[in-house]
Design a protein around this motif. Structure first.
Motif, PDB file in Angstrom:
ATOM      1  N   ALA A   1       0.828  -1.218   0.000  1.00 18.31           N
ATOM      2  CA  ALA A   1       0.000   0.000   0.000  1.00 18.31           C
ATOM      3  C   ALA A   1       0.860   1.264   0.000  1.00 18.31           C
ATOM      4  N   THR A   2       1.948   1.275   0.775  1.00 15.83           N
ATOM      5  CA  THR A   2       2.797   2.472   0.790  1.00 15.83           C
ATOM      6  C   THR A   2       3.497   2.658  -0.551  1.00 15.83           C
ATOM      7  N   ARG A   3       3.907   1.560  -1.190  1.00 19.28           N
ATOM      8  CA  ARG A   3       4.563   1.669  -2.512  1.00 19.28           C
ATOM      9  C   ARG A   3       3.564   2.164  -3.551  1.00 19.28           C
ATOM     10  N   PHE A   4       2.344   1.639  -3.510  1.00 20.01           N
ATOM     11  CA  PHE A   4       1.295   2.077  -4.421  1.00 20.01           C
ATOM     12  C   PHE A   4       1.057   3.583  -4.262  1.00 20.01           C
ATOM     13  N   SER A   5       0.911   4.009  -3.019  1.00 15.46           N
ATOM     14  CA  SER A   5       0.649   5.413  -2.711  1.00 15.46           C
ATOM     15  C   SER A   5       1.805   6.317  -3.140  1.00 15.46           C
ATOM     16  N   ALA A   6       3.034   5.921  -2.847  1.00 20.00           N
ATOM     17  CA  ALA A   6       4.199   6.749  -3.192  1.00 20.00           C
ATOM     18  C   ALA A   6       4.347   6.899  -4.705  1.00 20.00           C
ATOM     19  N   LYS A   7       4.100   5.831  -5.447  1.00 24.47           N
ATOM     20  CA  LYS A   7       4.210   5.899  -6.905  1.00 24.47           C
ATOM     21  C   LYS A   7       3.115   6.777  -7.491  1.00 24.47           C
ATOM     22  N   GLU A   8       1.919   6.712  -6.921  1.00 28.84           N
ATOM     23  CA  GLU A   8       0.837   7.610  -7.343  1.00 28.84           C
ATOM     24  C   GLU A   8       1.222   9.068  -7.082  1.00 28.84           C
ATOM     25  N   ALA A   9       1.759   9.353  -5.901  1.00 23.29           N
ATOM     26  CA  ALA A   9       2.165  10.724  -5.564  1.00 23.29           C
ATOM     27  C   ALA A   9       3.252  11.213  -6.515  1.00 23.29           C
ATOM     28  N   PHE A  10       4.234  10.348  -6.810  1.00 26.26           N
ATOM     29  CA  PHE A  10       5.299  10.718  -7.737  1.00 26.26           C
ATOM     30  C   PHE A  10       4.737  11.007  -9.128  1.00 26.26           C
ATOM     31  N   SER A  11       3.846  10.157  -9.600  1.00 28.52           N
ATOM     32  CA  SER A  11       3.283  10.351 -10.950  1.00 28.52           C
ATOM     33  C   SER A  11       2.530  11.674 -11.045  1.00 28.52           C
ATOM     34  N   LYS A  12       1.905  12.072  -9.962  1.00 29.77           N
ATOM     35  CA  LYS A  12       1.204  13.360  -9.936  1.00 29.77           C
ATOM     36  C   LYS A  12       2.203  14.518  -9.905  1.00 29.77           C
ATOM     37  N   ALA A  13       3.273  14.369  -9.134  1.00 29.39           N
ATOM     38  CA  ALA A  13       4.271  15.432  -9.009  1.00 29.39           C
ATOM     39  C   ALA A  13       4.990  15.701 -10.329  1.00 29.39           C
ATOM     40  N   VAL A  14       5.231  14.660 -11.112  1.00 28.45           N
ATOM     41  CA  VAL A  14       5.899  14.867 -12.406  1.00 28.45           C
ATOM     42  C   VAL A  14       4.904  15.223 -13.500  1.00 28.45           C
ATOM     43  N   GLY A  15       3.618  15.130 -13.199  1.00 31.96           N
ATOM     44  CA  GLY A  15       2.593  15.551 -14.148  1.00 31.96           C
ATOM     45  C   GLY A  15       2.297  14.554 -15.254  1.00 31.96           C
ATOM     46  N   LEU A  16       2.725  13.310 -15.097  1.00 27.76           N
ATOM     47  CA  LEU A  16       2.498  12.306 -16.131  1.00 27.76           C
ATOM     48  C   LEU A  16       1.285  11.427 -15.858  1.00 27.76           C
ATOM     49  N   GLY A  17       0.899  11.323 -14.593  1.00 30.34           N
ATOM     50  CA  GLY A  17      -0.088  10.317 -14.271  1.00 30.34           C
ATOM     51  C   GLY A  17       0.516   8.955 -14.580  1.00 30.34           C
ATOM     52  N   MET A  18      -0.315   7.995 -14.893  1.00 30.24           N
ATOM     53  CA  MET A  18       0.189   6.661 -15.215  1.00 30.24           C
ATOM     54  C   MET A  18       0.222   6.446 -16.730  1.00 30.24           C
ATOM     55  N   ARG A  19       0.988   7.311 -17.403  1.00 34.49           N
ATOM     56  CA  ARG A  19       1.208   7.114 -18.836  1.00 34.49           C
ATOM     57  C   ARG A  19       2.692   7.259 -19.136  1.00 34.49           C
TER      58      ARG A  19
END
Length: 130
Positions: free
Chosen positions: A55-73
């Protein structure tokens, strides 16, 4: 200068339900090879600790994807972004492949914080220009 900020809160119960439905396949989709080994070891010793780790890895990767502005693409994928830790225990973002190449070409640096408590895991990520 700040490039982006991302935050995420994850319901640990949702992660547990996904694991019950899909087993290792779900974890393999989210975790890098090294994270997967850690997850398996933690799950073997204490299953709940394994769920919280995922759960923490899932959450951290989501936060990172938002910070770089890519989302999951592309070039952002679950497995190309790894949440490691320094000897002190401080979490760090470790990137691989195309995502690392893109990130480095942008001259970016990331900082991440993760936490979990009972039913929730939360993460905060700041990405800055070097």
């Amino acid at each position: 200068m700040i490039y982006g900020i991302g935050t995420d809160i994850c319901d640990v119960r949702r992660i547990r339900a996904s694991l019950e439905r899909h087993g290792d396949r779900f974890a393999l989709k989210i975790l890098s090879d090294l994270e997967f080994k850690t997850w398996k070891a933690r799950s073997a010793r204490w299953p709940e600790r394994g769920v919280r780790y995922l759960a923490t890895r899932f959450s951290a990767k989501e936060a990172f994807s938002k910070a770089v502005g890519l989302g999951m693409r592309m070039p952002m994928t679950w497995r190309l972004c790894e949440i490691g830790k320094e000897l002190s225990g401080k979490p760090v973002i470790v990137l691989h492949g195309e995502l690392k190449e893109w990130f480095d070409s942008q001259g970016l640096r990331a900082h991440v914080s993760v936490t979990d408590e009972s039913d929730y895991a939360a993460s905060f990520c700041v990405v800055e220009t070097a």
